[in-house]
Structure formats: C-alpha cells, structure tokens
Design an enzyme around this catalytic site. Structure first.
Site, mmCIF file in Angstrom:
data_model
loop_
_atom_site.group_PDB
_atom_site.id
_atom_site.type_symbol
_atom_site.label_atom_id
_atom_site.label_comp_id
_atom_site.label_asym_id
_atom_site.label_seq_id
_atom_site.Cartn_x
_atom_site.Cartn_y
_atom_site.Cartn_z
ATOM 1 C CB ILE A 170 -0.924 0.002 1.238
ATOM 2 C CG1 ILE A 170 -1.838 -1.221 1.215
ATOM 3 C CG2 ILE A 170 -1.749 1.289 1.295
ATOM 4 C CD1 ILE A 170 -2.658 -1.398 2.475
ATOM 5 C CE LYS A 174 -3.439 4.664 -0.609
ATOM 6 N NZ LYS A 174 -4.297 4.954 0.563
ATOM 7 C CB CYS A 194 1.939 13.825 6.476
ATOM 8 S SG CYS A 194 3.516 14.097 7.322
#
Length: 259
Positions: A170, A174, A194
């Site tokens: 994953i 990304k 973030c």
C-alpha cells in the site's frame, strides 16, 4: 512673556526681561523659530542610500509558516498540516498544487482556501501507522538487513512478496503515485504535507532524493532532521529498499545533484 503669531507656519516667542537701569527700562529680545515637522521625511536608516525608494507593499495578515515548513527544491516545499493561521503564508508561496498524505477528509476551510486561490489538491491517504513495522520486529529486521554481507540495495523491492509486512504494498503504490505528481513541473510550485511533516512526508521526500542520486547517508540525515526523536527505523528501511528504476524515465526539471 508675550506670544506673537506670524504666517508661513512659523511662531515667535518673545521674552521681555526688565532691567532697572539709571536711564530707564531696557529690553532684551530673544526670538525662537518653531518648525512645522508635518511635511518632513523621516531620516534614512543606517547604511541606506540617499536615493528614493519605492513604498513597502502592505501585507494583510501575519505570515506564519506551517509546522516543519522547509524548501525541498526549486518549486517544492514540505510541511505539517496547514491550518487557517497559515493561509496568508501559503498564499504568499503562489502554489499551484498541494500533495496531502493524510487519509482523513480535507477540512472544509482548507478546501475553500484552495478553491479561492486556484490550488489543486492531490490526496494520497496513507495511514500514519502504516509506516510502522510489526511490533518487536523493527530493529531486528533492520539489523539483519544491514548486517548481511551480501545485501545489495534493491535486492528486496517494496512491491515484492519477499517483504513480510503487508502494509508495504500500500505504501509503495501511493508513494509512487505521489512521486509522479511531484515530478511533474506543471504542478509546481507545490507543497507536500502530512500531519506533522515528519514521517510520511519524509518518506516521499527521501524517495525523491534517491531519484536525485543522493546517497543513503544524506537521505537519512535529512529525514532525521525533521523526525528527530520520533525517527522510525522502518521509514529509513522503506526508503533504502524503494526501487526507483521504473521512475527514472520521468524527466526532472529541478536540481538532480548527488550528495
């Protein structure tokens, strides 16, 4: 004391001192000019030239950068999650795009700010816990990799079943998709963020540094400057094993120097 007013913005004060003399009273007149300072310019600052300067541009609002804000490269910036107090500063950057690595829905206030300033949002939601290794295995796996005499960078690829952690697929996917947006000059100037600008942002920037041919020591040094005491061995391992070979065909208009 008598006050005598005159034109041309000047005023005279007259003092009269009486003296007793044999021949009568004598007078000593003292005149003091009062200068109108309303039309005077302030003195130049130390070291300034005598030439006329343009007036300063007025800036509305305080320019407060987001947490952990820094310039990554020409047209690329990084930070923690911007809030409303940071909007004037973000606007001053003249951004075209923002890459958000947070999975949560983008706040309405932030969306309105992006819309009103023509900024595109690219969201690649990565759970903050996804960059953590399985409990108790982080240091053991890391030391095993570094201790192997036959280990070569790229011998384990993040998208490969050889890796035991299920989150790696994953994260790898990304990060790759985010890199494609990051490397496209049409999206610059661009901000990566973030939550706190440490781990997920650090991983994306670190993978970009591999494309710029930075050595791992420099990549890890930069990551640790932002993560500090919160630095994760698993993040550094991810960056070390990240395979950039299928991204090298993407042109990079910004600097590509080795470190």
């Amino acid at each position: 004391m008598k006050l005598i007013e005159k034109s041309m913005n000047k005023t005279k004060f007259m003092t009269m001192e009486e003296e007793e003399e044999d021949r009568g009273e004598g007078f000593h007149k003292i005149e003091v000019a009062m200068v109108d300072r309303s039309n005077l310019s302030p003195p130049p600052a130390a070291g300034a030239t005598a030439t006329a300067t343009a007036p300063l541009r007025e800036i509305s609002g305080d320019l407060i950068p987001p947490l952990n804000f820094a310039m990554v490269d020409n047209g690329i910036f990084r930070s923690g999650f911007p809030d409303t107090a940071n909007f004037p500063f973000i606007k001053s950057l003249g951004l075209r795009s923002i890459i958000s690595l947070c999975p949560e829905p983008y706040p309405e206030n932030n969306m309105q700010f992006l819309k009103s300033n023509g900024i595109s949002l690219f969201q690649f939601g990565i759970d903050g816990s996804k960059s953590k290794c399985l409990p108790g295995l982080e240091n053991e796996v890391w030391l095993h990799i570094w201790g192997s005499k036959h280990h070569k960078e790229g011998s384990y690829t993040n998208g490969n079943s050889k890796t035991s952690e299920p989150f790696v697929d994953i994260l790898d996917h990304k990060i790759r998709e985010a890199l494609k947006v990051l490397l496209d000059e049409k999206n610059h100037p661009l901000l990566i963020h973030c939550k706190r600008g440490k781990h997920r942002t650090g991983c994306l920037v670190g993978c970009m540094r591999k494309l710029q041919k930075w050595c791992l020591t420099s990549i890890f040094d930069e990551y640790q400057r932002f993560a500090a005491a919160k630095a994760r061995v698993s993040d550094q391992r991810f960056m070390e094993l990240f395979d950039v070979s299928n991204l090298k065909h993407i042109p990079m208009s910004f600097s590509c120097t080795s470190r």
